[in-house]
Design an enzyme around this catalytic site. Structure first.
Site, PDB file in Angstrom:
ATOM      1  N   SER A 114       0.832  -1.214   0.000  1.00  0.00           N
ATOM      2  CA  SER A 114       0.000   0.000   0.000  1.00  0.00           C
ATOM      3  C   SER A 114       0.860   1.255   0.000  1.00  0.00           C
ATOM      4  O   SER A 114       0.335   2.362   0.082  1.00  0.00           O
ATOM      5  CB  SER A 114      -0.929  -0.004   1.212  1.00  0.00           C
TER       6      SER A 114
ATOM      7  N   ASN B   3      -2.150  -2.571  13.059  1.00  0.00           N
ATOM      8  CA  ASN B   3      -3.602  -2.355  12.995  1.00  0.00           C
ATOM      9  C   ASN B   3      -4.029  -1.083  13.719  1.00  0.00           C
ATOM     10  O   ASN B   3      -4.840  -0.307  13.209  1.00  0.00           O
ATOM     11  CB  ASN B   3      -4.341  -3.564  13.580  1.00  0.00           C
TER      12      ASN B   3
ATOM     13  N   HIS C 102     -39.484  24.960 -10.555  1.00  0.00           N
ATOM     14  CA  HIS C 102     -39.629  24.127 -11.775  1.00  0.00           C
ATOM     15  C   HIS C 102     -38.863  24.718 -12.953  1.00  0.00           C
ATOM     16  O   HIS C 102     -39.243  24.504 -14.106  1.00  0.00           O
ATOM     17  CB  HIS C 102     -41.104  23.972 -12.175  1.00  0.00           C
TER      18      HIS C 102
ATOM     19  N   SER D 276     -13.174  26.661 -27.557  1.00  0.00           N
ATOM     20  CA  SER D 276     -13.344  25.404 -28.281  1.00  0.00           C
ATOM     21  C   SER D 276     -12.228  25.304 -29.319  1.00  0.00           C
ATOM     22  O   SER D 276     -11.754  26.313 -29.823  1.00  0.00           O
ATOM     23  CB  SER D 276     -14.704  25.398 -28.969  1.00  0.00           C
TER      24      SER D 276
ATOM     25  N   ASN E   4     -16.525  28.511 -22.786  1.00  0.00           N
ATOM     26  CA  ASN E   4     -17.175  27.404 -22.074  1.00  0.00           C
ATOM     27  C   ASN E   4     -16.920  27.437 -20.560  1.00  0.00           C
ATOM     28  O   ASN E   4     -15.801  27.716 -20.134  1.00  0.00           O
ATOM     29  CB  ASN E   4     -16.691  26.064 -22.620  1.00  0.00           C
TER      30      ASN E   4
ATOM     31  N   GLU F 280     -18.402  22.864 -14.984  1.00  0.00           N
ATOM     32  CA  GLU F 280     -18.764  21.526 -15.467  1.00  0.00           C
ATOM     33  C   GLU F 280     -17.909  20.445 -14.801  1.00  0.00           C
ATOM     34  O   GLU F 280     -18.399  19.372 -14.458  1.00  0.00           O
ATOM     35  CB  GLU F 280     -18.601  21.452 -16.987  1.00  0.00           C
TER      36      GLU F 280
ATOM     37  N   TYR G 188      -9.522  -6.351  12.499  1.00  0.00           N
ATOM     38  CA  TYR G 188      -8.888  -5.912  11.261  1.00  0.00           C
ATOM     39  C   TYR G 188      -8.959  -6.992  10.188  1.00  0.00           C
ATOM     40  O   TYR G 188      -8.805  -8.184  10.467  1.00  0.00           O
ATOM     41  CB  TYR G 188      -7.411  -5.545  11.512  1.00  0.00           C
TER      42      TYR G 188
ATOM     43  N   LYS H  49      -8.127   3.795   2.122  1.00  0.00           N
ATOM     44  CA  LYS H  49      -7.357   5.025   1.969  1.00  0.00           C
ATOM     45  C   LYS H  49      -7.480   5.708   0.608  1.00  0.00           C
ATOM     46  O   LYS H  49      -7.703   6.917   0.552  1.00  0.00           O
ATOM     47  CB  LYS H  49      -5.880   4.743   2.291  1.00  0.00           C
TER      48      LYS H  49
HETATM   49  N1  ARG Z   1      -1.084  -1.345   5.080  1.00  0.00           N
HETATM   50  C1  ARG Z   1      -2.043  -1.815   6.015  1.00  0.00           C
HETATM   51  C2  ARG Z   1      -3.366  -1.079   5.860  1.00  0.00           C
HETATM   52  O1  ARG Z   1      -3.361  -0.051   5.266  1.00  0.00           O
HETATM   53  C3  ARG Z   1      -1.536  -1.630   7.400  1.00  0.00           C
HETATM   54  C4  ARG Z   1      -2.098  -2.565   8.392  1.00  0.00           C
HETATM   55  C5  ARG Z   1      -1.610  -3.928   8.145  1.00  0.00           C
HETATM   56  N2  ARG Z   1      -2.016  -4.845   9.144  1.00  0.00           N
HETATM   57  C6  ARG Z   1      -1.924  -6.180   8.977  1.00  0.00           C
HETATM   58  N3  ARG Z   1      -2.332  -6.896   9.954  1.00  0.00           N
HETATM   59  N4  ARG Z   1      -1.465  -6.695   7.872  1.00  0.00           N
HETATM   60  O2  ARG Z   1      -4.397  -1.500   6.300  1.00  0.00           O
END
Ligand code: ARG
Length: 458
Positions: free
Chosen positions: A23, A110, A156, A277, A285, A290, A317, A325
């Site tokens: 991540s 976690n 309306h 345009s 525009n 928009e 978790y 995220k």
């Molecule tokens: N990168 C993980 C997340 O965004 C962090 C937590 C990971 N926890 C685990 N038990 N693998 O959720």
């Protein structure tokens, strides 16, 4: 390279699995929160005699240096790391040796990730709130300048009753004021610290969660460790507040787009906030409006995606939660892009008062006032309503407006009409008579402005 969590397995994951699992591509933006959180954690561990204060000082110094190095560019975030938490801990351990390995005592990723996201998002709320305030202030300025600019008010999308443009703008200021309140409510509920919930069940160490929470500016701690690590309500709430905000901006955008069309021509957007345009030389525009309208769908999508991700998750978790995220970051980024552009577009637009006035003269928007005139002379409203409707029908047939008919023509419909009727159907008078609180009279618009200013100063 073997993972830091190698032990039960050799930690030698397939590179496909690594890429899929990682991540860091989107959570590296939380490096500051992650490091600040870790500093507080080290301080707490020492305060509770879980590590020595020398060890804490070393850890805090090392973390400070990592923060400095990331910010100066001396340390590049390794995009092959699993996530930002692992990256920081890895660098710390490389730099400090065994002491670095003590940082993760009495916590888990976690609770760590839940902490980082809360800290990151509360800053985003502060930024977005400041941008909303700027927009409200721009609206107040324009509303003040147009507190007596007559335009047709619509229902309306049909011309309904005369209003002043300042009144119309202040309607949006009210919506934005509620958006500010929603964000501040969201922040209030978000501002509880999950750190110390650990993996799911708390910890056997005698930690001081409140010490850490206070150091990091939280108002309290999450009271149940399972909830602390699995709760993402705060992100859902933020997405929902941002969705409502975008819905407001989108409705406003729709009006800006209509108003700047040749069909309305109520406003002209500044060249700075319009585009041409590539083929039609005459075009100007309203792309900004928009795009704001378009990006609203994207923020709604982020909200729906997170709700859907969470709906079937057992406690506590689950890796699914890593999906929280990107959406919420995307929504914050989108809103932060939209608001300043919107404010610029509003404060530089040119209001074509004459066109608004001309439009207000057509469409019989003073017909309610004609009926009210008859009521004032003692006629029941329903009868007054009917006669006024018949007068409008006659005007339409004759190609006239209410102001064009002579008193004799009025008297054919009712003997109660007198010369004073013209004063009552004059558009400015129609607006000024709407003295009820929250109505469109100049005094009321000024009162609304005062109200909003007061709320902003609180
Ligand atoms: N990168 C993980 C997340 O965004 C962090 C937590 C990971 N926890 C685990 N038990 N693998 O959720």
């Amino acid at each position: 390279m073997a993972k830091m969590w190698a032990g039960r397995t050799d930690g030698l994951t397939n590179s496909l699995a690594d890429d899929f699992n990682s991540s860091i591509g989107f959570d590296s933006r939380m490096y500051k929160q992650d490091i600040t959180g870790s500093m507080a954690h080290a301080a707490m561990l020492a305060a509770c005699n879980i590590i020595t204060s020398d060890e804490a000082d070393t850890l805090i110094g090392g973390l400070e240096q990592i923060l400095c190095d990331i910010e100066s560019g001396a340390l590049e975030i390794d995009m092959t790391a699993e996530d930002i938490h692992m990256f920081v801990e890895q660098v710390l351990t490389e730099r400090l040796g065994d002491v670095g390995k003590k940082l993760h005592t009495a916590r888990s990723r976690n609770d760590q990730v839940a902490l980082d996201v809360r800290m990151y998002l509360r800053e985003e709320i502060d930024t977005v709130s400041a941008q909303i305030r700027d927009l409200i202030e721009a609206l107040i300025d324009k509303a003040q300048a147009h507190k007596s600019t007559i335009m047709p008010g619509y229902t309306h999308l049909q011309r309904a009753q005369p209003i002043v443009f300042g009144h119309h703008l202040m309607a949006y200021a009210m919506m934005l004021l509620r958006d500010l309140e929603r964000l501040s409510d969201t922040r209030r509920r978000m501002n509880f610290s999950p750190i110390g919930c650990c993996a799911l069940a708390g910890t056997t160490y005698a930690t001081d969660r409140r010490f850490e929470a206070e150091k990091l500016g939280f108002d309290g701690i999450c009271q149940n460790s399972l909830d602390g690590v699995s709760d993402r309500d705060f992100a859902v709430e933020l997405l929902s507040s941002l969705s409502i905000l975008m819905m407001h901006l989108s409705r406003f955008s729709e009006e800006i787009i209509l108003w700047s069309s040749w069909e309305f021509k109520f406003i002209e957007l500044s060249n700075e906030y319009t585009t041409g345009s590539s083929i039609m030389p005459q075009k100007k525009n309203p792309d900004m409006a928009e795009l704001v309208r378009g990006k609203t769908g994207r923020v709604y999508g982020d909200l729906l995606a997170l709700l859907t991700t969470l709906k079937g998750l057992p406690l506590a978790y689950n890796k699914d939660m890593q999906e929280d995220k990107e959406g919420v970051f995307d929504a914050c980024d989108t809103v932060k892009m939209c608001l300043p552009v919107f404010t610029g577009m509003i404060s530089t637009m040119n209001v074509l008062e004459e066109n608004m006035a001309q439009a207000a003269k057509k469409g019989f928007i003073n017909a309610t006032d004609l009926a009210d005139y008859l009521v004032k002379k003692g006629m029941p409203f329903r009868s007054a309503y009917k006669i006024s409707g018949q007068i409008v029908a006659k005007c339409i047939a004759d190609g006239k407006v209410l102001e064009d008919l002579t008193l004799d023509e009025y008297k054919e419909f009712s003997a109660v009409f007198e010369d004073d009727l013209y004063g009552d159907i004059d558009l400015l008078a129609c607006v000024e008579k709407r003295i009820s609180e929250g109505g469109t009279s100049q005094g009321s618009v000024m009162a609304q402005i005062e109200y909003v200013k007061e709320r902003l100063n609180k």
